[in-house]
Design a protein around this motif. Sequence first.
Motif, PDB file in Angstrom:
ATOM      1  N   PRO A   1       0.627  -0.984   0.053  1.00 17.63           N
ATOM      2  CA  PRO A   1       0.081  -0.251  -0.241  1.00 17.63           C
ATOM      3  C   PRO A   1       0.861   1.479  -0.098  1.00 17.63           C
ATOM      4  N   PHE A   2       2.558   1.219   0.100  1.00 19.41           N
ATOM      5  CA  PHE A   2       3.059   2.381   0.283  1.00 19.41           C
ATOM      6  C   PHE A   2       3.356   3.123  -1.530  1.00 19.41           C
ATOM      7  N   LEU A   3       3.001   1.743  -2.055  1.00 22.55           N
ATOM      8  CA  LEU A   3       4.159   2.337  -3.801  1.00 22.55           C
ATOM      9  C   LEU A   3       2.880   3.212  -4.471  1.00 22.55           C
ATOM     10  N   PRO A   4       1.781   2.770  -4.080  1.00 26.98           N
ATOM     11  CA  PRO A   4       0.987   0.703  -4.315  1.00 26.98           C
ATOM     12  C   PRO A   4       1.578   0.471  -5.444  1.00 26.98           C
ATOM     13  N   ALA A   5       1.169  -0.742  -5.100  1.00 21.60           N
ATOM     14  CA  ALA A   5       1.344  -1.746  -6.482  1.00 21.60           C
ATOM     15  C   ALA A   5       0.454  -3.236  -6.108  1.00 21.60           C
ATOM     16  N   ILE A   6       0.330  -3.593  -7.197  1.00 22.33           N
ATOM     17  CA  ILE A   6      -0.942  -4.816  -7.382  1.00 22.33           C
ATOM     18  C   ILE A   6       0.398  -5.841  -6.649  1.00 22.33           C
ATOM     19  N   HIS A   7       0.065  -6.910  -5.751  1.00 27.94           N
ATOM     20  CA  HIS A   7       0.657  -7.817  -5.634  1.00 27.94           C
ATOM     21  C   HIS A   7       0.873  -8.939  -7.019  1.00 27.94           C
TER      22      HIS A   7
ATOM     23  N   LEU B   1       8.824  -6.792 -14.364  1.00 26.10           N
ATOM     24  CA  LEU B   1       9.283  -5.825 -15.093  1.00 26.10           C
ATOM     25  C   LEU B   1       9.464  -4.309 -14.358  1.00 26.10           C
ATOM     26  N   ARG B   2       8.775  -3.883 -13.910  1.00 25.80           N
ATOM     27  CA  ARG B   2       8.092  -2.570 -12.873  1.00 25.80           C
ATOM     28  C   ARG B   2       7.533  -3.119 -12.030  1.00 25.80           C
ATOM     29  N   SER B   3       6.740  -2.294 -11.560  1.00 25.16           N
ATOM     30  CA  SER B   3       5.795  -2.595 -10.382  1.00 25.16           C
ATOM     31  C   SER B   3       4.204  -2.012 -11.064  1.00 25.16           C
TER      32      SER B   3
END
Length: 181
Positions: free
Chosen positions: A58-64, A118-120
């Motif tokens: 949640p800090f990025l947020p990014a998909i798991h 490859l990336r978030s």
Amino acid sequence: MRGAKPEPVQVIKQRRDTALRNLVEGIPYINFLGIQFDRRGDELTAVLPFQDKLIGNPFLPAIHGGVTSAFLEVTAVIELSWSILWEEMEQGTLDPRKLDAAHLPRLPKTIDFTVDYLRSGLPRDAYARARINRSGRRYASVHVEAWQDNRSRLFAQATGHFLLPSRDDPTAPTTAPTPEA
């Protein structure tokens, strides 16, 4: 004597869409993640609509990462299964009207699956397409690419190898078992 009048294209399209929907709905995890499939002819695009539950950091947020991996693997499995069904529908050996929840084909089994992150994955819808590199009688190799806003800017890709269900053995079941079985 003239042959029967061909079916309207819309009837054939609706039958194929129903067959694809039944195939996808036969895998509960696809429904849990909310993955959908857009069909244009024999080409499938998987769509993972964004939901808050898909966020891993949640800090990025990014998909798991596990969601990303599952999205790619599901895309590969459905592409393989659909390519087999498509071929059988085109040859007339499968009536898509008979493809329902009780009569689904056996799915390919994953041998190995390697994901390159490859990336978030950002908190937005994601898309994926699979390409079958090789498909024989028992084995298939598939490459999958996932992107979000720009297809040329992938956020993940994967390569998987799958054991295909037997189509040659007439004694092997080709559908899911029914409650009576």
